[in-house]
Design an enzyme around this catalytic site. Structure first.
Site, PDB file in Angstrom:
ATOM      1  N   LYS A  70       0.818  -1.218   0.000  1.00  0.00           N
ATOM      2  CA  LYS A  70       0.000   0.000   0.000  1.00  0.00           C
ATOM      3  C   LYS A  70       0.851   1.267   0.000  1.00  0.00           C
ATOM      4  O   LYS A  70       0.381   2.326  -0.410  1.00  0.00           O
ATOM      5  CB  LYS A  70      -0.983  -0.033   1.151  1.00  0.00           C
ATOM      6  CG  LYS A  70      -2.019  -1.124   0.921  1.00  0.00           C
ATOM      7  CD  LYS A  70      -3.139  -1.148   1.888  1.00  0.00           C
ATOM      8  CE  LYS A  70      -4.219  -2.136   1.481  1.00  0.00           C
ATOM      9  NZ  LYS A  70      -3.828  -3.558   1.666  1.00  0.00           N
TER      10      LYS A  70
HETATM   11  C1  LIG Z   1      -4.498  -4.650   1.195  1.00  0.00           C
HETATM   12  C2  LIG Z   1      -3.748  -5.923   1.194  1.00  0.00           C
HETATM   13  C3  LIG Z   1      -4.092  -6.999   0.355  1.00  0.00           C
HETATM   14  C4  LIG Z   1      -5.314  -6.965  -0.547  1.00  0.00           C
HETATM   15  O1  LIG Z   1      -5.175  -6.061  -1.615  1.00  0.00           O
HETATM   16  P1  LIG Z   1      -6.447  -5.562  -2.446  1.00  0.00           P
HETATM   17  O2  LIG Z   1      -5.943  -4.515  -3.365  1.00  0.00           O
HETATM   18  O3  LIG Z   1      -7.405  -5.008  -1.415  1.00  0.00           O
HETATM   19  O4  LIG Z   1      -7.022  -6.742  -3.154  1.00  0.00           O
HETATM   20  C5  LIG Z   1      -3.294  -8.131   0.359  1.00  0.00           C
HETATM   21  N1  LIG Z   1      -2.224  -8.224   1.178  1.00  0.00           N
HETATM   22  C6  LIG Z   1      -1.853  -7.209   2.005  1.00  0.00           C
HETATM   23  C7  LIG Z   1      -0.675  -7.383   2.884  1.00  0.00           C
HETATM   24  C8  LIG Z   1      -2.590  -6.023   2.045  1.00  0.00           C
HETATM   25  O5  LIG Z   1      -2.234  -5.028   2.875  1.00  0.00           O
END
Ligand SMILES: *Cc1c(COP(=O)(O)O)cnc(C)c1O
Length: 458
Positions: free
Chosen positions: A110
């Protein structure tokens, strides 16, 4: 570049407006009217991450930012990722590669999107003189990435609600230790669902919303998706731009949807594989055509514990050929518990996506297997991805699994799997010594509003 809502009833916006508004006014999600093609796709190998990011993102931003502004934002954003390659590709087994997206300041993918949009918000708000208040709800990773990215950014206050006592200590400290005056961690007395419900209450109070300039940066924000397209290009470039598969640990469908845009732009992606944990609504929907909301079962990969996968609406819109009224109808049915995907749309989705589901035991077992085979420790989300990918590897076709977080972010699950707790990377070593700053808040919208009004610095 013009952006339209998946529900067809909101104004058409440019990139900057779509970024600042997050959700469309009709409840839909913004998408570009057309996906830009990409020239010279075979000439990317060897270029720095920042240069590829500029070339990939540029067509989406239109005239919202000058080239110099966009380059500056990209350089500042990715200067904070502690690996020269930013998103290094690492071979797990012959033909199977791990795309490591966890070298950013909060150790999850993220950071790639949040760091960039914080810089773009800064430029846009400085130009307009507008002041905004970002409020978000988090089960962990989004909130820490947002606080880390927006700390010290002018004209923005950021309030992040997390469920008191229900996030990991690393996640909590990442939210409570940054000391900039404009970021505020709120521990709400309730569950994650309560945090989300209070967030909706705030957005639905239009006087409050306009009064504080409320904005959202959750994963439906189109600008976040755009930032995530880049690493599909860099991974494909380093594998020689030949046909390849990607497997993506999935929750809200933002990361994998970015992959589908990369493919539409010309990256030779053969199959995009949705990997889910026991909260498998997407796997069930792609298998049966029935998108039915159930209970959330808390898992060891909590960032994928979802009932409703919000970005899936974008994939539905494309699968229904851009029929916004059909999408609006499905979303109305979703409020009653679910919907059936039409045969035509289901076929189109299956041409785009494969899927698989992994149990808790198999996730733990995969962390052990990869440790034994390679010495590498996976986070539980990445282990879900690797487990699904291994069911689909085909000889001669490279498989890339996205490693979405660093194992040190989920030490309890890793300890259960391999009997030892992973260490924090050196750039985070001080996390447990820093003082924490957090406000406890009742699960009550008026208490929340009062706190936001009192703490706001802008
Ligand atoms: C947010 C997240 C996901 C999922 O990603 P999406 O874009 O919501 O499908 C998977 N793994 C981790 C570690 C995350 O923080």
């Amino acid at each position: 570049m013009r952006y339209v809502s998946t529900r067809g009833q909101a104004p058409v916006l440019n990139f900057e407006q779509a970024m600042l508004s997050g959700l469309a006014r009709d409840g839909g999600l913004y998408l570009p009217e057309t996906v830009p093609g990409f020239d010279a796709i075979t000439e990317l190998d060897g270029l720095p991450y920042e240069e590829i990011a500029f070339r990939v993102i540029r067509p989406f931003t239109g005239d919202s930012f000058s080239d110099a502004e966009l380059r500056g934002a990209i350089d500042r954003a990715y200067g904070r990722i502690e690996h020269a390659a930013k998103a290094p590709l690492h071979q797990l087994a012959p033909g199977h590669h791990l795309l490591e997206l966890f070298h950013g300041p909060t150790l999850a993918f993220k950071d790639f999107a949040m760091q960039l949009i914080a810089q773009l918000f800064q430029i846009a708000l400085k130009r307009s003189g507008q002041k905004i208040t970002i409020v978000g709800a988090t089960s962990g990773d989004t909130g820490s990435a947002a606080i880390e990215a927006f700390k010290g950014i002018d004209n923005v206050d950021v309030f992040i609600m997390f469920p008191h006592g229900r996030v990991s200590e690393v996640q909590r400290r990442q939210m409570t230790t940054p000391d900039a005056a404009n970021v505020h961690a709120l521990a709400l007395d309730g569950h994650f669902d309560d945090c989300q419900a209070r967030l909706k209450d705030l957005f639905n109070d239009h006087d409050f919303r306009d009064g504080v300039g409320l904005a959202g940066v959750n994963s439906i924000n189109w600008a976040r998706v755009v930032a995530q397209i880049v690493y599909y290009f860099t991974a494909a470039a380093s594998l020689g731009m030949r046909p390849m598969d990607f497997c993506v640990p999935t929750g809200n469908f933002g990361d994998i949807f970015a992959g589908s845009i990369a493919r539409a732009m010309g990256v030779p992606i053969r199959r995009l594989i949705v990997a889910t944990n026991q909260n498998d609504i997407l796997h069930r929907a792609l298998t049966t055509g029935e998108y039915r909301v159930g209970e959330v079962h808390p898992s060891i990969s909590p960032s994928m514990d979802i009932q409703v996968s919000s970005n899936f609406e974008r994939a539905l819109y494309l699968a229904y050929g851009g029929d916004a009224s059909a999408v609006s109808q499905l979303m109305a049915e979703l409020k009653q518990g679910g919907f059936t995907i039409s045969q035509g749309a289901l076929q189109s989705l299956r041409e785009q996506y494969l899927s698989g589901r992994v149990s808790e035991e198999d996730t733990l077992a995969m962390i052990r297997t990869i440790r034994d085979e390679t010495g590498q420790i996976l986070c539980p989300h990445s282990a879900v991805g690797v487990a699904v990918a291994r069911q689909h590897v085909e000889p001669g076709i490279p498989m890339v699994t996205l490693a979405t977080a660093h194992p040190a972010k989920f030490p309890d699950a890793v300890e259960r799997a391999v009997g030892a707790r992973p260490e924090l990377p050196p750039h985070m070593a001080g996390l447990f010594d820093l003082p924490e700053r957090v406000s406890r808040v009742e699960n009550d919208v008026d208490a929340l509003k009062a706190l936001i009004l009192e703490r706001r610095t802008n």
